[in-house]
Scaffold this motif. Structure first.
Motif, PDB file in Angstrom:
ATOM      1  N   LEU A 128     -11.437  -2.292  -0.906  1.00  9.99           N
ATOM      2  CA  LEU A 128     -10.150  -2.922  -0.094  1.00  9.99           C
ATOM      3  C   LEU A 128     -10.787  -4.444  -0.356  1.00  9.99           C
ATOM      4  CD1 LEU A 128      -7.358  -3.021   0.867  1.00  9.99           C
ATOM      5  CD2 LEU A 128      -8.457  -2.652   2.971  1.00  9.99           C
ATOM      6  N   HIS A 154       2.725  -2.670   4.846  1.00  8.63           N
ATOM      7  CA  HIS A 154       1.824  -1.091   4.670  1.00  8.63           C
ATOM      8  C   HIS A 154       2.144  -0.008   4.802  1.00  8.63           C
ATOM      9  CE1 HIS A 154      -1.440   1.647   5.642  1.00  8.63           C
ATOM     10  NE2 HIS A 154      -1.834   1.224   6.690  1.00  8.63           N
ATOM     11  N   ILE A 198      -7.619   2.816  -0.148  1.00  4.53           N
ATOM     12  CA  ILE A 198      -7.579   1.411   1.655  1.00  4.53           C
ATOM     13  C   ILE A 198      -8.504   2.088   3.011  1.00  4.53           C
ATOM     14  CG2 ILE A 198      -5.191   1.145   0.246  1.00  4.53           C
ATOM     15  CD1 ILE A 198      -4.116   2.005   3.135  1.00  4.53           C
ATOM     16  N   THR A 199      -9.112   2.901   2.163  1.00  2.55           N
ATOM     17  CA  THR A 199      -9.945   3.144   3.485  1.00  2.55           C
ATOM     18  C   THR A 199     -11.254   2.693   3.682  1.00  2.55           C
ATOM     19  OG1 THR A 199     -10.919   5.496   2.809  1.00  2.55           O
ATOM     20  CG2 THR A 199      -8.338   5.131   4.604  1.00  2.55           C
ATOM     21  N   PRO A 249      -5.675   6.529   6.294  1.00  3.82           N
ATOM     22  CA  PRO A 249      -4.132   5.951   5.129  1.00  3.82           C
ATOM     23  C   PRO A 249      -4.088   5.025   6.485  1.00  3.82           C
ATOM     24  CG  PRO A 249      -3.991   8.229   3.784  1.00  3.82           C
ATOM     25  CD  PRO A 249      -5.173   8.560   6.000  1.00  3.82           C
ATOM     26  N   GLY A 267      -6.787   1.894   7.182  1.00  9.52           N
ATOM     27  CA  GLY A 267      -5.684   1.126   6.444  1.00  9.52           C
ATOM     28  C   GLY A 267      -5.696   0.242   6.609  1.00  9.52           C
ATOM     29  N   THR A 300       1.288  -1.236  -0.494  1.00 12.76           N
ATOM     30  CA  THR A 300       0.145  -0.096   0.250  1.00 12.76           C
ATOM     31  C   THR A 300       0.511   1.513  -0.101  1.00 12.76           C
ATOM     32  OG1 THR A 300      -0.182  -0.226   2.048  1.00 12.76           O
ATOM     33  CG2 THR A 300      -1.275  -1.118   1.682  1.00 12.76           C
TER      34      THR A 300
END
Length: 250
Positions: free
Chosen positions: A140, A159, A134-135, A183, A187, A78
């Motif tokens: 995701l 990450h 990714i939130t 994030p 995330g 990510t």
């Protein structure tokens, strides 16, 4: 994390940090009174076992003897087109990663992506670059499902998504705090939840020393990294494979 930044930015108003237990009872109240009366510490946690003081100690030696990790299957990175993502991708390629999926909000539209993908391919790693928030749980989840369906199983999560905003606490808005935490925190929490049942070799988080003793104007950043530190400990306690945290240079 926010509290340690407050100590630096407003030392004249600093009193200390107290982490209270989720269940409040008479014993916890008595211990809080003892802390407020003066216990000689300015960062404590109140627990059923007593009052715990915070200390920085030397890390224990690695149990595996420091053997080099060889990535296998698919590695999800990510923040893969961001500040440190490209460096991580090149490092993974050097270690023989069969396949990488690099994600960021901009994805293939990020500057320099084509050149990076060409470098990774030349090193022998298949690479896909995807735009992914990714939130967003649904987005995701869809990405993880696509990884499982399209190639080698996911074996590692790196990450490295980050958002750094420099604002003093007295001018940090809720929107600014959310942008800084999103994030890293949201995330990481979603990645932890959605991959918990997968056979991962590694789940790597990039923290910062700001989480340990704060950094002026880094309130949201310090808080986000403090969450990552806690998540790494929580994953280890749950017995999840190779849950690690590394300090970035940010």
């Amino acid at each position: 994390g926010v509290g340690r930044v407050a100590a630096l930015e407003h030392p004249d108003r600093w009193g200390g940090l107290v982490d209270v237990p989720p269940v409040w009872d008479e014993a916890a109240a008595a211990r809080l009174c003892a802390v407020l009366a003066g216990c000689g510490e300015d960062q404590v946690a109140i627990r059923p076992a007593g009052i715990l003081a915070r200390r920085l100690v030397r890390a224990a030696p690695r149990r595996d003897g420091g053997r080099p990790w060889v990535p296998r299957g698919t590695v999800l990175v990510t923040g893969g087109t961001g500040v440190i993502g490209p460096y991580l991708a090149r490092w993974l390629a050097q270690r023989g990663a069969p396949r990488m999926v690099l994600t960021s909000r901009s994805g293939p539209g990020a500057p320099g992506v084509a050149g990076l993908a060409a470098q990774l391919a030349a090193a022998g790693s298949a690479v896909s670059v995807a735009a992914c928030d990714i939130t967003d749980r649904g987005v995701l989840s869809g990405l993880l499902a696509w990884i499982e369906a399209s190639g080698p199983p996911l074996r590692a999560v790196i990450h490295a998504a980050v958002a750094v905003g420099l604002d003093p606490l007295d001018s940090l808005s809720l929107a600014g705090l959310a942008a800084g935490l999103g994030p890293k925190v949201a995330g990481a929490a979603l990645l932890d939840e959605l991959t918990a049942r997968m056979d991962l070799d590694a789940f790597v988080l990039f923290s910062s020393i700001a989480a340990t003793w704060g950094s002026s104007y880094h309130g949201a950043y310090a808080a986000g990294n403090a969450f990552l530190d806690a998540l790494a400990v929580h994953r280890r306690a749950r017995g999840l494979a190779r849950s690690e945290e590394h300090t970035s240079e940010l």
